[in-house]
Each structure stands twice: as C-alpha cells, then as structure tokens.
Motif scaffolding. Structure first.
Motif, mmCIF file in Angstrom:
data_model
loop_
_atom_site.group_PDB
_atom_site.id
_atom_site.type_symbol
_atom_site.label_atom_id
_atom_site.label_comp_id
_atom_site.label_asym_id
_atom_site.label_seq_id
_atom_site.Cartn_x
_atom_site.Cartn_y
_atom_site.Cartn_z
ATOM 1 N N MET A 164 0.840 -1.187 0.000
ATOM 2 C CA MET A 164 0.000 0.000 0.000
ATOM 3 C C MET A 164 0.878 1.240 0.000
ATOM 4 O O MET A 164 1.960 1.242 0.574
ATOM 5 C CB MET A 164 -0.914 -0.039 1.222
ATOM 6 N N LEU A 165 0.396 2.258 -0.596
ATOM 7 C CA LEU A 165 1.081 3.534 -0.660
ATOM 8 C C LEU A 165 1.048 4.201 0.709
ATOM 9 O O LEU A 165 0.051 4.121 1.423
ATOM 10 C CB LEU A 165 0.367 4.407 -1.692
ATOM 11 N N GLN A 166 2.137 4.863 1.082
ATOM 12 C CA GLN A 166 2.191 5.517 2.390
ATOM 13 C C GLN A 166 1.133 6.611 2.492
ATOM 14 O O GLN A 166 0.722 7.199 1.497
ATOM 15 C CB GLN A 166 3.564 6.150 2.600
ATOM 16 N N GLN A 167 0.721 6.897 3.710
ATOM 17 C CA GLN A 167 -0.320 7.892 3.960
ATOM 18 C C GLN A 167 0.082 9.270 3.443
ATOM 19 O O GLN A 167 -0.753 10.005 2.913
ATOM 20 C CB GLN A 167 -0.633 7.963 5.459
ATOM 21 N N CYS A 168 1.359 9.625 3.564
ATOM 22 C CA CYS A 168 1.797 10.955 3.116
ATOM 23 C C CYS A 168 1.729 11.090 1.593
ATOM 24 O O CYS A 168 1.737 12.210 1.077
ATOM 25 C CB CYS A 168 3.199 11.264 3.626
ATOM 26 N N ASN A 169 1.663 9.988 0.870
ATOM 27 C CA ASN A 169 1.577 10.028 -0.587
ATOM 28 C C ASN A 169 0.156 9.814 -1.106
ATOM 29 O O ASN A 169 -0.046 9.734 -2.310
ATOM 30 C CB ASN A 169 2.495 8.978 -1.212
ATOM 31 N N ARG A 170 -0.827 9.732 -0.217
ATOM 32 C CA ARG A 170 -2.218 9.591 -0.632
ATOM 33 C C ARG A 170 -2.972 10.857 -0.248
ATOM 34 O O ARG A 170 -2.649 11.503 0.725
ATOM 35 C CB ARG A 170 -2.869 8.397 0.060
ATOM 36 N N PHE A 171 -3.972 11.192 -1.017
ATOM 37 C CA PHE A 171 -4.866 12.265 -0.597
ATOM 38 C C PHE A 171 -6.268 11.926 -1.049
ATOM 39 O O PHE A 171 -6.491 11.162 -1.968
ATOM 40 C CB PHE A 171 -4.420 13.631 -1.131
ATOM 41 N N HIS A 172 -7.205 12.460 -0.347
ATOM 42 C CA HIS A 172 -8.599 12.278 -0.680
ATOM 43 C C HIS A 172 -9.359 13.448 -0.089
ATOM 44 O O HIS A 172 -8.803 14.294 0.578
ATOM 45 C CB HIS A 172 -9.129 10.945 -0.142
ATOM 46 N N GLY A 173 -10.584 13.486 -0.340
ATOM 47 C CA GLY A 173 -11.400 14.596 0.135
ATOM 48 C C GLY A 173 -11.868 15.413 -1.048
ATOM 49 O O GLY A 173 -11.171 15.536 -2.057
ATOM 50 N N HIS A 174 -13.038 15.953 -0.921
ATOM 51 C CA HIS A 174 -13.644 16.655 -2.037
ATOM 52 C C HIS A 174 -12.897 17.930 -2.406
ATOM 53 O O HIS A 174 -12.793 18.265 -3.571
ATOM 54 C CB HIS A 174 -15.105 16.960 -1.730
ATOM 55 N N GLY A 175 -12.349 18.631 -1.435
ATOM 56 C CA GLY A 175 -11.647 19.879 -1.725
ATOM 57 C C GLY A 175 -10.385 19.656 -2.541
ATOM 58 O O GLY A 175 -10.142 20.347 -3.532
ATOM 59 N N SER A 176 -9.585 18.691 -2.140
ATOM 60 C CA SER A 176 -8.339 18.401 -2.855
ATOM 61 C C SER A 176 -8.625 17.882 -4.254
ATOM 62 O O SER A 176 -7.985 18.296 -5.225
ATOM 63 C CB SER A 176 -7.524 17.354 -2.093
ATOM 64 N N LEU A 177 -9.567 16.969 -4.357
ATOM 65 C CA LEU A 177 -9.899 16.421 -5.669
ATOM 66 C C LEU A 177 -10.515 17.478 -6.575
ATOM 67 O O LEU A 177 -10.223 17.526 -7.767
ATOM 68 C CB LEU A 177 -10.854 15.239 -5.524
ATOM 69 N N LYS A 178 -11.356 18.327 -6.015
ATOM 70 C CA LYS A 178 -11.972 19.388 -6.802
ATOM 71 C C LYS A 178 -10.914 20.318 -7.394
ATOM 72 O O LYS A 178 -11.009 20.729 -8.552
ATOM 73 C CB LYS A 178 -12.941 20.186 -5.918
ATOM 74 N N PHE A 179 -9.895 20.627 -6.592
ATOM 75 C CA PHE A 179 -8.819 21.490 -7.069
ATOM 76 C C PHE A 179 -8.073 20.835 -8.231
ATOM 77 O O PHE A 179 -7.784 21.480 -9.242
ATOM 78 C CB PHE A 179 -7.840 21.805 -5.931
ATOM 79 N N VAL A 180 -7.765 19.543 -8.108
ATOM 80 C CA VAL A 180 -7.063 18.839 -9.181
ATOM 81 C C VAL A 180 -7.944 18.742 -10.418
ATOM 82 O O VAL A 180 -7.479 18.946 -11.545
ATOM 83 C CB VAL A 180 -6.604 17.434 -8.715
ATOM 84 N N TYR A 181 -9.226 18.440 -10.242
ATOM 85 C CA TYR A 181 -10.140 18.351 -11.383
ATOM 86 C C TYR A 181 -10.233 19.684 -12.118
ATOM 87 O O TYR A 181 -10.239 19.736 -13.339
ATOM 88 C CB TYR A 181 -11.544 17.952 -10.934
ATOM 89 N N LYS A 182 -10.307 20.775 -11.361
ATOM 90 C CA LYS A 182 -10.507 22.088 -11.958
ATOM 91 C C LYS A 182 -9.238 22.639 -12.601
ATOM 92 O O LYS A 182 -9.278 23.184 -13.701
ATOM 93 C CB LYS A 182 -11.005 23.061 -10.881
ATOM 94 N N ASN A 183 -8.096 22.497 -11.935
ATOM 95 C CA ASN A 183 -6.873 23.154 -12.372
ATOM 96 C C ASN A 183 -5.850 22.227 -13.024
ATOM 97 O O ASN A 183 -4.842 22.693 -13.525
ATOM 98 C CB ASN A 183 -6.199 23.847 -11.183
ATOM 99 N N GLY A 184 -6.098 20.928 -12.983
ATOM 100 C CA GLY A 184 -5.100 19.982 -13.460
ATOM 101 C C GLY A 184 -5.117 19.787 -14.962
ATOM 102 O O GLY A 184 -6.094 20.069 -15.646
ATOM 103 N N GLN A 185 -3.996 19.305 -15.454
ATOM 104 C CA GLN A 185 -3.883 18.914 -16.852
ATOM 105 C C GLN A 185 -4.224 17.438 -16.952
ATOM 106 O O GLN A 185 -3.935 16.673 -16.036
ATOM 107 C CB GLN A 185 -2.475 19.170 -17.367
ATOM 108 N N ALA A 186 -4.805 17.033 -18.066
ATOM 109 C CA ALA A 186 -5.280 15.659 -18.198
ATOM 110 C C ALA A 186 -4.502 14.902 -19.265
ATOM 111 O O ALA A 186 -4.136 15.459 -20.301
ATOM 112 C CB ALA A 186 -6.758 15.653 -18.550
ATOM 113 N N VAL A 187 -4.270 13.627 -18.963
ATOM 114 C CA VAL A 187 -3.718 12.684 -19.925
ATOM 115 C C VAL A 187 -4.673 11.503 -19.942
ATOM 116 O O VAL A 187 -4.961 10.927 -18.895
ATOM 117 C CB VAL A 187 -2.295 12.228 -19.517
ATOM 118 N N ARG A 188 -5.139 11.146 -21.124
ATOM 119 C CA ARG A 188 -6.130 10.077 -21.222
ATOM 120 C C ARG A 188 -5.525 8.838 -21.866
ATOM 121 O O ARG A 188 -4.749 8.932 -22.797
ATOM 122 C CB ARG A 188 -7.325 10.556 -22.050
ATOM 123 N N SER A 189 -5.905 7.694 -21.344
ATOM 124 C CA SER A 189 -5.547 6.424 -21.956
ATOM 125 C C SER A 189 -6.841 5.656 -22.195
ATOM 126 O O SER A 189 -7.929 6.177 -21.959
ATOM 127 C CB SER A 189 -4.585 5.638 -21.059
#
Length: 114
Positions: free
Chosen positions: A1-26
C-alpha cells in the motif's frame, strides 16, 4: 500500500485537481495532475466510480492494484505534484498486472510526472 503521506482524498483536494489539473487520457483511465508548490512530496488519489463497478469490493480491488503500481514507480516520479487517477473501465479488474503497469507507466511518462 502507498504511504499515507503520498495519498490524498477529500472533495476539496480532488476538486482542485479536477478544476486546475492537466489531463492525460488512456484507454482505461484519465490522469489529472497539478503542481503543488506547498508540498515536497507527490500525492495520489485513485477514483473508481460506481458507474464502473457496482461492487465496493471490486472497486477497492482496482484501487489497491493501481496504488501498488504507483508505489513501485514512486522513486522515479517528480516530488511536487498532486495526481488523480480516474478509472473508467471495468477491464482493469481482470487485466494482467504487467499490462496494467505498462499502461499506467506510459500515461505517467506522457504526463511528465516522471
């Protein structure tokens, strides 16, 4: 499992990544990433919707498989990004580990997180 410091969750953090992030699709997933100058380590979230699989057990299995691939590739990645891996194909559940690893590695390479 990935260490806790390398994981994030929560609507605020994800919303920020969804809104401001660049996307790569496969063919099986979308990787959204954004630079986070306030942290000195990368954080990852794996999102599997109920529309992909109704069973929570199967969604969690996909999530654990992807987290394991990220854990193994973490030393080769940049240390200042927040990354959300959005899975939209149920075939990830039955895909061989080798193929899944190759697909994720190609996506990470093209997203310049490596």
């Amino acid at each position: 499992m990935l260490q806790q410091c390398n994981r994030f969750h929560g609507h605020g953090s994800l919303k920020f990544v969804y809104k401001n992030g660049q996307a790569v699709r496969s063919s099986i997933a979308t990787i959204k990433y954004v630079k986070n100058p306030y942290r000195n380590h990368s954080r990852f979230a794996v999102v599997v919707s109920k529309k992909v699989l109704k069973s929570a057990v199967r969604r969690n299995r996909i999530r654990r498989r992807v987290y394991e691939i990220i854990r193994l590739e973490l030393p080769n990645m940049k240390n200042d990004q927040d990354v959300a891996v959005i899975i939209f194909s149920a075939e990830v559940l039955s895909m061989p580990h080798k193929d899944l690893k190759q697909t994720n590695k190609e996506s990470f390479l093209s997203s310049s997180t490596v």
